[in-house]
Scaffold this motif. Structure first.
Motif, PDB file in Angstrom:
ATOM      1  N   LEU A  34      82.359  61.635  79.985  1.00 34.11           N
ATOM      2  CA  LEU A  34      82.168  63.062  79.737  1.00 34.11           C
ATOM      3  C   LEU A  34      82.406  63.920  80.971  1.00 34.11           C
ATOM      4  CD1 LEU A  34      81.522  64.993  77.464  1.00 34.11           C
ATOM      5  CD2 LEU A  34      79.107  64.735  78.004  1.00 34.11           C
ATOM      6  N   PHE A  35      81.949  63.477  82.132  1.00 37.77           N
ATOM      7  CA  PHE A  35      82.176  64.236  83.367  1.00 37.77           C
ATOM      8  C   PHE A  35      83.671  64.506  83.537  1.00 37.77           C
ATOM      9  CE2 PHE A  35      83.317  64.373  87.844  1.00 37.77           C
ATOM     10  CZ  PHE A  35      82.438  65.304  88.358  1.00 37.77           C
ATOM     11  N   TYR A  36      84.472  63.465  83.396  1.00 39.02           N
ATOM     12  CA  TYR A  36      85.926  63.608  83.553  1.00 39.02           C
ATOM     13  C   TYR A  36      86.502  64.532  82.483  1.00 39.02           C
ATOM     14  CZ  TYR A  36      90.870  62.637  83.690  1.00 39.02           C
ATOM     15  OH  TYR A  36      92.224  62.787  83.749  1.00 39.02           O
ATOM     16  N   LYS A  37      86.079  64.353  81.235  1.00 37.99           N
ATOM     17  CA  LYS A  37      86.614  65.177  80.146  1.00 37.99           C
ATOM     18  C   LYS A  37      86.323  66.661  80.369  1.00 37.99           C
ATOM     19  CE  LYS A  37      86.369  61.625  76.586  1.00 37.99           C
ATOM     20  NZ  LYS A  37      85.645  61.192  75.381  1.00 37.99           N
ATOM     21  N   VAL A  38      85.089  66.976  80.753  1.00 35.01           N
ATOM     22  CA  VAL A  38      84.702  68.377  80.955  1.00 35.01           C
ATOM     23  C   VAL A  38      85.449  68.990  82.132  1.00 35.01           C
ATOM     24  CG1 VAL A  38      82.792  69.904  81.638  1.00 35.01           C
ATOM     25  CG2 VAL A  38      82.428  68.174  79.879  1.00 35.01           C
ATOM     26  N   THR A  39      85.589  68.237  83.213  1.00 38.75           N
ATOM     27  CA  THR A  39      86.156  68.806  84.441  1.00 38.75           C
ATOM     28  C   THR A  39      87.676  68.699  84.536  1.00 38.75           C
ATOM     29  OG1 THR A  39      85.790  66.743  85.658  1.00 38.75           O
ATOM     30  CG2 THR A  39      84.035  68.414  85.750  1.00 38.75           C
ATOM     31  N   SER A  40      88.316  68.048  83.580  1.00 42.26           N
ATOM     32  CA  SER A  40      89.772  67.867  83.687  1.00 42.26           C
ATOM     33  C   SER A  40      90.571  68.600  82.614  1.00 42.26           C
ATOM     34  CB  SER A  40      90.118  66.379  83.646  1.00 42.26           C
ATOM     35  OG  SER A  40      89.807  65.848  82.377  1.00 42.26           O
ATOM     36  N   GLN A  41      89.943  69.475  81.865  1.00 38.87           N
ATOM     37  CA  GLN A  41      90.641  70.192  80.800  1.00 38.87           C
ATOM     38  C   GLN A  41      91.765  71.074  81.333  1.00 38.87           C
ATOM     39  OE1 GLN A  41      90.248  69.987  77.362  1.00 38.87           O
ATOM     40  NE2 GLN A  41      88.988  68.225  77.884  1.00 38.87           N
ATOM     41  N   PHE A  42      91.652  71.489  82.584  1.00 36.04           N
ATOM     42  CA  PHE A  42      92.627  72.431  83.148  1.00 36.04           C
ATOM     43  C   PHE A  42      93.354  71.837  84.355  1.00 36.04           C
ATOM     44  CE2 PHE A  42      89.229  74.726  81.051  1.00 36.04           C
ATOM     45  CZ  PHE A  42      89.941  75.496  80.153  1.00 36.04           C
ATOM     46  N   ASP A  43      93.532  70.514  84.378  1.00 33.02           N
ATOM     47  CA  ASP A  43      94.196  69.868  85.512  1.00 33.02           C
ATOM     48  C   ASP A  43      95.612  70.393  85.745  1.00 33.02           C
ATOM     49  OD1 ASP A  43      92.021  68.371  86.190  1.00 33.02           O
ATOM     50  OD2 ASP A  43      92.842  66.443  85.554  1.00 33.02           O
ATOM     51  N   ASN A  44      96.336  70.735  84.686  1.00 32.15           N
ATOM     52  CA  ASN A  44      97.710  71.232  84.836  1.00 32.15           C
ATOM     53  C   ASN A  44      97.755  72.625  85.446  1.00 32.15           C
ATOM     54  OD1 ASN A  44      98.750  68.869  83.803  1.00 32.15           O
ATOM     55  ND2 ASN A  44      98.821  69.647  81.709  1.00 32.15           N
ATOM     56  N   GLN A  45      96.759  73.444  85.141  1.00 31.17           N
ATOM     57  CA  GLN A  45      96.657  74.795  85.698  1.00 31.17           C
ATOM     58  C   GLN A  45      95.189  75.073  86.017  1.00 31.17           C
ATOM     59  OE1 GLN A  45      98.532  77.321  82.689  1.00 31.17           O
ATOM     60  NE2 GLN A  45     100.308  77.472  84.041  1.00 31.17           N
ATOM     61  N   PRO A  46      94.691  74.544  87.144  1.00 27.77           N
ATOM     62  CA  PRO A  46      93.272  74.694  87.478  1.00 27.77           C
ATOM     63  C   PRO A  46      92.862  76.162  87.607  1.00 27.77           C
ATOM     64  CG  PRO A  46      94.394  73.276  89.071  1.00 27.77           C
ATOM     65  CD  PRO A  46      95.426  73.818  88.159  1.00 27.77           C
ATOM     66  N   ILE A  47      91.656  76.436  87.145  1.00 30.25           N
ATOM     67  CA  ILE A  47      91.086  77.777  87.283  1.00 30.25           C
ATOM     68  C   ILE A  47      90.475  77.910  88.673  1.00 30.25           C
ATOM     69  CG2 ILE A  47      89.350  79.384  86.398  1.00 30.25           C
ATOM     70  CD1 ILE A  47      89.735  77.988  83.633  1.00 30.25           C
ATOM     71  N   ALA A  48      89.668  76.907  89.072  1.00 29.75           N
ATOM     72  CA  ALA A  48      89.036  76.928  90.398  1.00 29.75           C
ATOM     73  C   ALA A  48      90.089  76.692  91.469  1.00 29.75           C
ATOM     74  CB  ALA A  48      87.946  75.866  90.478  1.00 29.75           C
ATOM     75  N   GLN A  49      90.044  77.495  92.521  1.00 28.35           N
ATOM     76  CA  GLN A  49      91.052  77.418  93.579  1.00 28.35           C
ATOM     77  C   GLN A  49      90.587  76.675  94.823  1.00 28.35           C
ATOM     78  OE1 GLN A  49      94.284  78.589  92.966  1.00 28.35           O
ATOM     79  NE2 GLN A  49      93.343  78.610  90.940  1.00 28.35           N
ATOM     80  N   SER A  50      89.291  76.394  94.920  1.00 19.60           N
ATOM     81  CA  SER A  50      88.773  75.664  96.080  1.00 19.60           C
ATOM     82  C   SER A  50      87.443  75.034  95.728  1.00 19.60           C
ATOM     83  CB  SER A  50      88.593  76.608  97.272  1.00 19.60           C
ATOM     84  OG  SER A  50      87.576  77.562  96.990  1.00 19.60           O
ATOM     85  N   LYS A  82      83.768  78.980  85.194  1.00 13.87           N
ATOM     86  CA  LYS A  82      84.662  79.253  84.074  1.00 13.87           C
ATOM     87  C   LYS A  82      85.320  77.964  83.581  1.00 13.87           C
ATOM     88  CE  LYS A  82      86.915  83.116  84.107  1.00 13.87           C
ATOM     89  NZ  LYS A  82      87.894  84.182  84.413  1.00 13.87           N
ATOM     90  N   GLU A  83      85.777  77.131  84.510  1.00 11.59           N
ATOM     91  CA  GLU A  83      86.465  75.889  84.147  1.00 11.59           C
ATOM     92  C   GLU A  83      85.530  74.935  83.393  1.00 11.59           C
ATOM     93  OE1 GLU A  83      89.208  72.709  86.562  1.00 11.59           O
ATOM     94  OE2 GLU A  83      89.285  74.823  87.146  1.00 11.59           O
ATOM     95  N   ILE A  84      84.295  74.807  83.868  1.00  5.60           N
ATOM     96  CA  ILE A  84      83.337  73.898  83.237  1.00  5.60           C
ATOM     97  C   ILE A  84      82.869  74.447  81.888  1.00  5.60           C
ATOM     98  CG2 ILE A  84      81.036  72.869  83.448  1.00  5.60           C
ATOM     99  CD1 ILE A  84      81.643  72.742  86.523  1.00  5.60           C
ATOM    100  N   THR A  85      82.539  75.730  81.818  1.00  2.70           N
ATOM    101  CA  THR A  85      82.069  76.284  80.547  1.00  2.70           C
ATOM    102  C   THR A  85      83.179  76.279  79.499  1.00  2.70           C
ATOM    103  OG1 THR A  85      82.444  78.559  81.305  1.00  2.70           O
ATOM    104  CG2 THR A  85      80.215  77.687  81.533  1.00  2.70           C
ATOM    105  N   GLN A  86      84.406  76.574  79.907  1.00  2.66           N
ATOM    106  CA  GLN A  86      85.509  76.538  78.951  1.00  2.66           C
ATOM    107  C   GLN A  86      85.831  75.099  78.544  1.00  2.66           C
ATOM    108  OE1 GLN A  86      88.904  78.835  80.266  1.00  2.66           O
ATOM    109  NE2 GLN A  86      87.723  80.723  80.345  1.00  2.66           N
ATOM    110  N   GLY A  87      85.766  74.165  79.496  1.00  2.47           N
ATOM    111  CA  GLY A  87      85.973  72.753  79.167  1.00  2.47           C
ATOM    112  C   GLY A  87      84.924  72.258  78.186  1.00  2.47           C
ATOM    113  N   ALA A  88      83.670  72.637  78.399  1.00  3.90           N
ATOM    114  CA  ALA A  88      82.591  72.250  77.493  1.00  3.90           C
ATOM    115  C   ALA A  88      82.814  72.860  76.106  1.00  3.90           C
ATOM    116  CB  ALA A  88      81.242  72.688  78.063  1.00  3.90           C
ATOM    117  N   LYS A  89      83.254  74.107  76.074  1.00  2.95           N
ATOM    118  CA  LYS A  89      83.492  74.775  74.789  1.00  2.95           C
ATOM    119  C   LYS A  89      84.609  74.079  74.011  1.00  2.95           C
ATOM    120  CE  LYS A  89      83.948  79.349  72.815  1.00  2.95           C
ATOM    121  NZ  LYS A  89      83.950  80.780  73.083  1.00  2.95           N
TER     122      LYS A  89
END
Length: 121
Positions: A34-50, A82-89
Motif C-alpha cells: 500500500l505504501f508504494y501504491k499510494v506514493t507512486s500514482q504520479f511517478d511519471n509526472q510527480p507533483i512534489a518537487q523536493s 496533494k500527491e498522497i491525498t490524490q493517490g489515496a483517492k
C-alpha cells in the motif's frame, strides 16, 4: 514518559513536515504494497518537487476497528500532501490527520485519539 516511549506522529508540529494516516485493510504488508501504491500514482509526472515520504511505522485503529498507517513527508509539503491525498483517492482510501487530540478523516468523521489503539512497529 520514558526515553523509549514514542510520540504519536502528528501530535507535535515539526517545521516543513506533515503527517497523514492512510486507511489500510491490513491484508498485505504496508511497506511492500500500500505504501508504494499510494506514493507512486504520479511517478511519471510527480507533483512534489523536493523532499520525500517515509512510513512512520505506526498503526492506528479507530474505535470502529478500521486500521490506518502513518506516513510523514517533508520538503515540498504541499506537493506531497496533494500527491498522497490524490493517490489515496484514486485507490478509494481514506486519509486522516491529527488535530489536537483527535484524528480527522477525509470522510468527515472525527475520533478522539484516546479512543484509538496505537501500535508502533
Amino acid at each position: 514518559m520514558s526515553k523509549f516511549e514514542r510520540i504519536i506522529p502528528g501530535t507535535i508540529n515539526i517545521e516543513n513536515s506533515e503527517v497523514l494516516y492512510i486507511s489500510d485493510s491490513g491484508n498485505d504488508d504496508f511497506n511492500d504494497s500500500l505504501f508504494y501504491k499510494v506514493t507512486s500514482q504520479f511517478d511519471n509526472q510527480p507533483i512534489a518537487q523536493s523532499g520525500g515520504v517515509v512510513n512512520e511505522n505506526c498503526k492506528l485503529w479507530l474505535p470502529t476497528n478500521e486500521l490506518f498507517n502513518c506516513l510523514s513527508y517533508k520538503g515540498d509539503v504541499e506537493g506531497w500532501r496533494k500527491e498522497i491525498t490524490q493517490g489515496a483517492k484514486i485507490l478509494d482510501l481514506i486519509t486522516g490527520k491529527i488535530v489536537c487530540d483527535k484524528i480527522e478523516l477525509s470522510d468527515n468523521r472525527t475520533y478522539l485519539l484516546s479512543d484509538c489503539k496505537i501500535e508502533f512497529y
